[in-house]
Design a protein around this motif. Structure first.
Motif, PDB file in Angstrom:
ATOM      1  N   ASP A  27       0.913  -1.276  -0.008  1.00 32.08           N
ATOM      2  CA  ASP A  27       0.005   0.199  -0.023  1.00 32.08           C
ATOM      3  C   ASP A  27       0.823   1.201   0.042  1.00 32.08           C
ATOM      4  O   ASP A  27       0.329   2.297  -0.562  1.00 32.08           O
ATOM      5  CB  ASP A  27      -0.972  -0.047   1.157  1.00 32.08           C
ATOM      6  CG  ASP A  27      -2.085  -0.971   1.166  1.00 32.08           C
ATOM      7  OD1 ASP A  27      -2.444  -1.358  -0.233  1.00 32.08           O
ATOM      8  OD2 ASP A  27      -2.715  -1.258   2.003  1.00 32.08           O
ATOM      9  N   ARG A  28       1.956   1.383   0.697  1.00 34.14           N
ATOM     10  CA  ARG A  28       2.945   2.424   0.643  1.00 34.14           C
ATOM     11  C   ARG A  28       3.245   2.818  -0.755  1.00 34.14           C
ATOM     12  O   ARG A  28       3.819   3.905  -1.060  1.00 34.14           O
ATOM     13  CB  ARG A  28       4.069   2.392   1.833  1.00 34.14           C
ATOM     14  CG  ARG A  28       5.181   1.420   1.408  1.00 34.14           C
ATOM     15  CD  ARG A  28       6.335   1.235   2.128  1.00 34.14           C
ATOM     16  NE  ARG A  28       7.462   0.519   1.245  1.00 34.14           N
ATOM     17  CZ  ARG A  28       8.034   0.506   0.609  1.00 34.14           C
ATOM     18  NH1 ARG A  28       7.982   1.808  -0.100  1.00 34.14           N
ATOM     19  NH2 ARG A  28       9.070  -0.317   0.050  1.00 34.14           N
ATOM     20  N   SER A  31      -0.062   4.997  -3.151  1.00 35.32           N
ATOM     21  CA  SER A  31      -0.771   6.155  -2.714  1.00 35.32           C
ATOM     22  C   SER A  31      -0.297   7.314  -3.808  1.00 35.32           C
ATOM     23  O   SER A  31       0.452   7.162  -4.593  1.00 35.32           O
ATOM     24  CB  SER A  31      -0.522   6.564  -1.447  1.00 35.32           C
ATOM     25  OG  SER A  31       1.021   7.049  -1.569  1.00 35.32           O
ATOM     26  N   SER A  32      -1.236   8.358  -3.815  1.00 33.08           N
ATOM     27  CA  SER A  32      -0.889   9.502  -4.305  1.00 33.08           C
ATOM     28  C   SER A  32       0.301  10.078  -3.977  1.00 33.08           C
ATOM     29  O   SER A  32       0.605  11.037  -4.922  1.00 33.08           O
ATOM     30  CB  SER A  32      -2.376  10.384  -4.690  1.00 33.08           C
ATOM     31  OG  SER A  32      -2.355  10.728  -3.052  1.00 33.08           O
ATOM     32  N   ASP A  33       0.795   9.911  -2.697  1.00 36.62           N
ATOM     33  CA  ASP A  33       2.150  10.515  -2.417  1.00 36.62           C
ATOM     34  C   ASP A  33       3.370   9.748  -2.689  1.00 36.62           C
ATOM     35  O   ASP A  33       4.336  10.217  -2.989  1.00 36.62           O
ATOM     36  CB  ASP A  33       2.077  10.596  -0.988  1.00 36.62           C
ATOM     37  CG  ASP A  33       1.049  11.735  -0.692  1.00 36.62           C
ATOM     38  OD1 ASP A  33       0.658  12.430  -1.252  1.00 36.62           O
ATOM     39  OD2 ASP A  33       0.490  11.411   0.550  1.00 36.62           O
ATOM     40  N   THR A  34       3.116   8.511  -3.368  1.00 40.48           N
ATOM     41  CA  THR A  34       4.356   7.771  -3.929  1.00 40.48           C
ATOM     42  C   THR A  34       4.904   8.357  -5.256  1.00 40.48           C
ATOM     43  O   THR A  34       4.282   8.708  -6.045  1.00 40.48           O
ATOM     44  CB  THR A  34       3.786   6.241  -4.338  1.00 40.48           C
ATOM     45  OG1 THR A  34       3.067   5.628  -3.324  1.00 40.48           O
ATOM     46  CG2 THR A  34       4.931   5.309  -4.736  1.00 40.48           C
TER      47      THR A  34
END
Length: 179
Positions: A27-28, A31-34
């Motif tokens: 999941d990490r 994300s839209s922050d990846t």
């Protein structure tokens, strides 16, 4: 296929294609922050050898026939000395940045015909294709000498924003694009 979406994984498993390897992405990394750089490193760790074709679901108008043609062109490009391939959209417009015109000289001609402007290429993110060694050594989806594979504007359409999704739906509804 690397994803954390259970519905997509279930669909892919239903295809029952032995060539398709499914990896449940942490999941990490979904994300839209990846960062794309993190995903490049992740991909390099998943594939021990061969080539990686990187594509996005946000490029819905690239067809199986297109992928076949892109792969064939990639193989020829490697023989010609290129080390990777990326799809691009050729731009023939008046492009500016904060300093002024980028792709033409206003001292020579203020408004040349757009068709005669030297094209600039926008990476449309439909396909990146490179040997896994490029990922490992360059930490990138492209190498130092990528072949730029032009796609037509609709074919290379990339959905990045909500209004892009609306435009893609309109293109489909109007019959301008197919999936």
């Amino acid at each position: 296929l690397s994803t954390n979406d259970d519905e997509i994984i279930q669909f892919a498993q239903g295809l029952a294609d032995e060539r398709l390897q499914i990896h449940h992405r942490d999941d990490r990394l979904a994300s839209s922050d990846t960062s794309t750089d993190d995903l490049v490193g992740h991909a390099a760790g998943l594939i021990p050898e061969g080539d990686i074709l990187w594509t996005h679901v946000t490029s819905p108008f690239v067809t199986a026939v297109d992928y076949d043609q892109i792969i064939a062109r990639y193989r020829r490009a490697l023989e010609e000395g290129y080390d990777s391939l990326m799809t691009v959209t050729k731009l023939h417009g008046f492009l500016w940045d904060e300093r002024g015109a980028v792709n033409y000289d206003r001292k020579v001609e203020k408004w040349p015909r757009t068709q005669t402007l030297e094209p600039i290429y926008e990476v449309n993110s439909a396909v990146f294709l490179a040997p896994v060694g490029v990922y490992a050594e360059q930490h990138d989806r492209i190498g130092g000498r990528p072949y730029m594979y032009p796609l037509e504007r609709v074919q290379g359409f990339d959905i990045d924003w909500p209004e892009d999704f609306q435009m893609a739906e309109a293109l489909l509804t109007a019959g301008v694009a197919t999936v």
